[in-house]
Design a protein around this motif. Structure first.
Motif, PDB file in Angstrom:
ATOM      1  N   GLU A  92       0.811  -1.219   0.000  1.00 17.01           N
ATOM      2  CA  GLU A  92       0.000   0.000   0.000  1.00 17.01           C
ATOM      3  C   GLU A  92       0.843   1.267   0.000  1.00 17.01           C
ATOM      4  OE1 GLU A  92      -3.183   0.045   2.844  1.00 17.01           O
ATOM      5  OE2 GLU A  92      -3.646  -2.069   2.513  1.00 17.01           O
ATOM      6  N   GLU A  93       2.030   1.217   0.584  1.00 12.91           N
ATOM      7  CA  GLU A  93       2.884   2.413   0.572  1.00 12.91           C
ATOM      8  C   GLU A  93       3.308   2.755  -0.850  1.00 12.91           C
ATOM      9  OE1 GLU A  93       3.497   4.562   3.025  1.00 12.91           O
ATOM     10  OE2 GLU A  93       2.023   3.321   4.077  1.00 12.91           O
ATOM     11  N   VAL A  94       3.659   1.729  -1.623  1.00 11.02           N
ATOM     12  CA  VAL A  94       4.016   1.956  -3.030  1.00 11.02           C
ATOM     13  C   VAL A  94       2.795   2.435  -3.803  1.00 11.02           C
ATOM     14  CG1 VAL A  94       4.962   0.912  -5.132  1.00 11.02           C
ATOM     15  CG2 VAL A  94       5.793   0.182  -2.887  1.00 11.02           C
TER      16      VAL A  94
ATOM     17  N   PHE B  11      -2.261  -2.555  -9.392  1.00 15.22           N
ATOM     18  CA  PHE B  11      -2.720  -3.554 -10.355  1.00 15.22           C
ATOM     19  C   PHE B  11      -2.983  -4.849  -9.592  1.00 15.22           C
ATOM     20  CE2 PHE B  11      -1.473  -5.999 -14.494  1.00 15.22           C
ATOM     21  CZ  PHE B  11      -2.822  -6.137 -14.813  1.00 15.22           C
ATOM     22  N   VAL B  12      -4.239  -5.304  -9.625  1.00 13.66           N
ATOM     23  CA  VAL B  12      -4.641  -6.512  -8.914  1.00 13.66           C
ATOM     24  C   VAL B  12      -4.637  -7.690  -9.888  1.00 13.66           C
ATOM     25  CG1 VAL B  12      -6.496  -7.652  -7.638  1.00 13.66           C
ATOM     26  CG2 VAL B  12      -6.037  -5.212  -7.279  1.00 13.66           C
ATOM     27  N   VAL B  13      -3.917  -8.746  -9.548  1.00 17.45           N
ATOM     28  CA  VAL B  13      -3.764  -9.887 -10.446  1.00 17.45           C
ATOM     29  C   VAL B  13      -3.941 -11.191  -9.680  1.00 17.45           C
ATOM     30  CG1 VAL B  13      -2.193  -8.691 -12.023  1.00 17.45           C
ATOM     31  CG2 VAL B  13      -1.260  -9.917 -10.064  1.00 17.45           C
ATOM     32  N   GLY B  14      -4.111 -12.278 -10.425  1.00 14.99           N
ATOM     33  CA  GLY B  14      -4.092 -13.617  -9.865  1.00 14.99           C
ATOM     34  C   GLY B  14      -2.668 -14.161  -9.887  1.00 14.99           C
TER      35      GLY B  14
ATOM     36  N   LEU C  17       1.815  -4.009  -7.298  1.00 19.79           N
ATOM     37  CA  LEU C  17       1.145  -5.260  -7.626  1.00 19.79           C
ATOM     38  C   LEU C  17       0.506  -5.870  -6.379  1.00 19.79           C
ATOM     39  CD1 LEU C  17       3.865  -6.825  -9.958  1.00 19.79           C
ATOM     40  CD2 LEU C  17       1.848  -5.509 -10.625  1.00 19.79           C
ATOM     41  N   PHE C  18      -0.705  -6.380  -6.544  1.00 19.80           N
ATOM     42  CA  PHE C  18      -1.432  -7.005  -5.444  1.00 19.80           C
ATOM     43  C   PHE C  18      -2.059  -8.305  -5.923  1.00 19.80           C
ATOM     44  CE2 PHE C  18      -1.436  -2.485  -4.629  1.00 19.80           C
ATOM     45  CZ  PHE C  18      -1.169  -2.385  -3.268  1.00 19.80           C
TER      46      PHE C  18
ATOM     47  N   ILE D 149      -9.711  -7.838   1.789  1.00 15.91           N
ATOM     48  CA  ILE D 149      -9.409  -7.603   0.365  1.00 15.91           C
ATOM     49  C   ILE D 149      -8.255  -8.470  -0.137  1.00 15.91           C
ATOM     50  CG2 ILE D 149     -10.334  -5.259   0.412  1.00 15.91           C
ATOM     51  CD1 ILE D 149      -7.481  -4.214   0.549  1.00 15.91           C
ATOM     52  N   SER D 150      -7.637  -9.224   0.750  1.00 17.32           N
ATOM     53  CA  SER D 150      -6.538 -10.096   0.315  1.00 17.32           C
ATOM     54  C   SER D 150      -6.549 -11.369   1.137  1.00 17.32           C
ATOM     55  CB  SER D 150      -5.190  -9.383   0.459  1.00 17.32           C
ATOM     56  OG  SER D 150      -4.961  -9.051   1.832  1.00 17.32           O
ATOM     57  N   GLY D 151      -5.701 -12.315   0.760  1.00 15.95           N
ATOM     58  CA  GLY D 151      -5.643 -13.569   1.472  1.00 15.95           C
ATOM     59  C   GLY D 151      -6.796 -14.488   1.090  1.00 15.95           C
TER      60      GLY D 151
END
Length: 484
Positions: free
Chosen positions: A16-18, A298-301, A325-326, A475-477
């Motif tokens: 999140e900082e980036v 950018f959210v990716v699989g 990237l997330f 939102i993750s995990g």
């Protein structure tokens, strides 16, 4: 190699900082007006039009192929992660509709779980980009397959789409529009012209981006990774659409799609006449996305993460920073009957998603009378063998390895016998077999994780609270969404 380990080795931007550092980038000067025109044509909800104001701050972007009824549930999980991140930093959330993709095998099937039966609709789609496939010839078949759901106002709105990609975009708007998700279809007539300058630039030096990918691939390979992208000699990162969508090659100062040759002037003329006919390959698509959109995140699989990892050289070539990237959220939905089953056996649904029948057997043994006693007897036997080995080693130290091998073989054979006993016991128990088959249908349909088969819209149509449960999820995990 795990995606996140690879990212750390390559020094890819994450976190999140980036994301906050990347905010404030400017997109294409006509982006907002073009998007507004596109969304108004689709009669997008007011929340989506209002979300356009966030573009001035930046965007969190994700994307997926234009699957039927929104495609598999992972589509909504990607969108949820992007929406959550965007909300945290006050940015817009955009969903890239992969309308340029022509792999119709990935999008022509719709799998639904209806009355405890997996039912599949398979459309005979032509091998064209999803943005070129008219939806009208298939609308009635989809409507009939959906039955009473087709009369739901959200589905009825989505079914009005003119193309396959528009059906997909309307599905996103219908189910996630109130959260402000903005679909972006690069083949839409309002949006395709935004890529003209980027495509012109790529035609000026058509092999540079391919060379950058190959160089990064070598670096990843040296680190022990397996790069998914590889460009053959002379291959560009551009597709040309004629009767089919074909990869362009560049040699002897001319382009060829394997059927005929084109000069740069001819391709520029095609680009000016219809910019949607020239499209980027996977090795260029994220970069083109970020040349037009003010992408901060950018959210990716996991699989996408690996190919995006190869593109740092292409980003450098175009002089733009790679976005943060997330990895998307992974989720499993438990409808009431399945929730009762996992509770009965104290079964972790994720253990079943990862391990299937073996995980169920492990859970079942805890409730089978007499089985735990038998397992305990095996453990006592192994302890006796260990004690025997210690006595033998005291008499003769060279016997340590043979006794260790003997104990390992005994342990392995014992576990195999116990598993055979479990399977035999389960084979005679109709209730256990019924529960196992039901778990498979719900959590591992077609042998795949639920999120890769069933659309999340299916759950939203069956359970009014499904979209709220998704909104409440992290939102993750990993998340388990209990319905009913």
């Amino acid at each position: 190699m795990e995606a996140q380990v690879l990212a750390q080795l390559l020094g890819l931007p994450q976190g999140e900082e980036v994301l906050k550092e990347r905010l404030g980038r400017e997109g294409h000067p006509q982006l907002s007006s073009a998007l507004a025109a596109y969304l108004k044509r689709l009669q997008a909800p007011r929340e989506v039009l209002a979300a356009l104001e966030g573009l001035g701050q930046g965007a969190v972007v994700t994307g997926q192929q234009a699957g039927l009824l929104g495609g598999p549930a992972l589509t909504f999980y990607k969108a949820h992660t992007a929406l959550g991140l965007a909300e945290k930093v006050g940015a817009a959330s955009l969903f890239w509709v992969a309308s340029q993709d022509h792999d119709v095998e990935e999008v022509r099937h719709l799998h639904l779980l209806l009355e405890e039966e997996v039912r599949t609709l398979s459309l005979p789609l032509p091998p064209l980009p999803a943005g070129r496939i008219p939806f009208a010839p298939y609308r009635e078949a989809v409507r009939e397959f959906l039955g009473s759901w087709s009369r739901d106002t959200r589905v009825a709105y989505a079914l009005e789409g003119e193309t396959l990609s528009e059906f997909f975009a309307r599905t996103l708007l219908a189910f996630l529009g109130e959260r402000g998700l903005i679909p972006f279809d690069p083949m839409a007539q309002e949006l395709a012209p935004l890529f003209q300058k980027a495509l012109e630039r790529e035609l000026e030096d058509p092999l540079a981006s391919a060379q950058a990918i190959n160089q990064e691939a070598e670096r990843i390979r040296a680190l022990g990774g397996r790069p998914p992208l590889k460009r053959k000699p002379g291959a560009t990162n551009l597709f040309l659409e004629t009767d089919q969508r074909r990869l362009l090659f560049y040699q002897d100062r001319a382009f060829t799609d394997g059927v005929r040759r084109y000069s740069k002037k001819e391709l520029l003329e095609i680009l000016r006449t219809d910019p949607s006919r020239l499209t980027p390959a996977a090795g260029l698509r994220p970069v083109f996305q970020d040349l037009v959109l003010p992408t901060a995140g950018f959210v990716v699989g996991p699989n996408e993460f690996r190919y995006v990892a190869e593109l740092s050289g292409v980003y450098a070539l175009y002089g733009i920073p790679m976005p943060a990237l997330f990895l998307r959220l992974r989720a499993v939905v438990l409808e009431p009957p399945i929730h009762r089953i996992v509770e009965r056996y104290r079964l972790d649904p994720w253990a079943f998603v990862d391990g299937g029948e073996d995980a169920f057997l492990k859970a079942v043994k805890e409730v089978l009378e007499g089985f735990r006693e038998l397992e305990a007897e095996l453990l006592r036997l192994l302890e006796e063998v260990e004690a025997l080995g210690q006595k033998a080693r005291a008499l003769e130290p060279t016997l340590e390895r043979p006794f260790r091998r003997f104990r390992a073989r005994l342990k392995g054979e014992g576990e195999r016998l116990l598993k055979k006993l479990l399977r035999a016991r389960m084979g005679r128990d109709a209730v256990l077999l019924h529960h196992l088959e039901r778990l498979k249908r719900h959590l591992l349909p077609r042998g795949l994780p639920q999120e890769r088969v069933y659309p999340f819209a299916m759950y939203a149509l069956r359970h009014p609270e499904a979209l709220l449960r998704l909104r409440e999820a992290p939102i993750s995990g990993r998340a388990t969404l209990v319905l009913g």
